[in-house]
Design a protein around this motif. Structure first.
Motif, short mmCIF file in Angstrom:
data_model
loop_
_atom_site.label_atom_id
_atom_site.label_comp_id
_atom_site.label_asym_id
_atom_site.label_seq_id
_atom_site.Cartn_x
_atom_site.Cartn_y
_atom_site.Cartn_z
N LYS A 146 -19.42 16.54 4.07
CA LYS A 146 -18.27 17.32 4.83
C LYS A 146 -17.54 16.77 5.97
O LYS A 146 -18.19 15.86 6.54
N GLN A 147 -16.58 17.07 6.20
CA GLN A 147 -15.84 16.63 7.30
C GLN A 147 -16.14 17.48 8.50
O GLN A 147 -16.55 18.41 8.70
N THR A 150 -15.17 25.19 3.62
CA THR A 150 -14.69 23.79 4.02
C THR A 150 -14.99 23.00 2.83
O THR A 150 -16.19 23.19 2.29
N PHE A 169 -16.79 12.24 9.10
CA PHE A 169 -17.80 12.97 8.19
C PHE A 169 -19.26 12.86 8.45
O PHE A 169 -19.67 11.97 9.16
N ILE A 174 -16.26 20.19 0.12
CA ILE A 174 -17.10 19.11 0.06
C ILE A 174 -16.65 17.83 -0.57
O ILE A 174 -15.86 18.10 -1.67
N LYS A 225 -15.46 28.58 7.41
CA LYS A 225 -16.44 27.31 7.72
C LYS A 225 -17.39 27.14 6.30
O LYS A 225 -17.25 26.02 6.09
N LYS A 226 -17.60 28.19 5.45
CA LYS A 226 -18.31 27.77 4.40
C LYS A 226 -17.48 27.36 3.36
O LYS A 226 -17.77 26.69 2.57
#
Length: 107
Positions: free
Chosen positions: A51-52, A70, A32, A72, A67-68
Motif C-alpha cells: 500500500k502507499q 486505499t 510504499f 492495494i 483509510k480502509k
C-alpha cells in the motif's frame, strides 16, 4: 493516443502531485510499504500486501472508511531466512595471523 507506428494504444495517465508521487532524476516514484497479511486466503503464499504511504497530514484527515479503501498496489512473499549457526573458534586458528606491529602496506 497513438504509438510511434500510428496505432492506437490504451494509456493510463496519473497526476503526479495529486497522487503523492514525486519526480526523481530517472523517473516518478512513490512511497510504499509492505503490510503483513494476518488472514491468509486459501493456499496463497502471499505474506504481505503493498500500500502507499501517505503524508501524515493527508492520512490524519482521512476517515476510517477512506483509510480502509486505499488501493492495494500488489502483494509480496517473504522468503524464509535461515539463521546461521554460531561458529566456534579456537586460538590455534589464529596463530598465523600477523601481529599488529607489521607495517608493510604501501600507503
Amino acid at each position: 493516443m497513438k504509438n510511434k507506428d500510428g496505432n492506437e494504444v490504451d494509456v493510463l495517465i496519473i497526476p503526479v502531485d495529486a497522487n503523492n508521487l514525486f519526480k526523481g532524476e530517472k523517473g516518478v516514484y512513490g512511497d510504499f510499504t509492505a503490510i503483513e497479511v494476518k488472514n491468509k486466503v486459501g493456499d496463497s503464499k502471499d505474506t504481505h500486501l503493498i500500500k502507499q504511504n501517505l503524508p501524515k497530514e493527508v492520512f490524519e484527515k482521512m476517515t476510517d472508511e477512506e483509510k480502509k479503501a486505499t488501493p492495494i498496489f500488489g502483494n509480496a512473499i517473504l522468503w524464509s531466512r535461515r539463521e546461521s549457526e554460531p561458529q566456534e573458534y579456537n586460538e590455534d586458528q589464529f596463530k598465523d595471523v600477523p601481529s599488529e606491529d607489521h607495517d608493510d602496506l604501501p600507503f
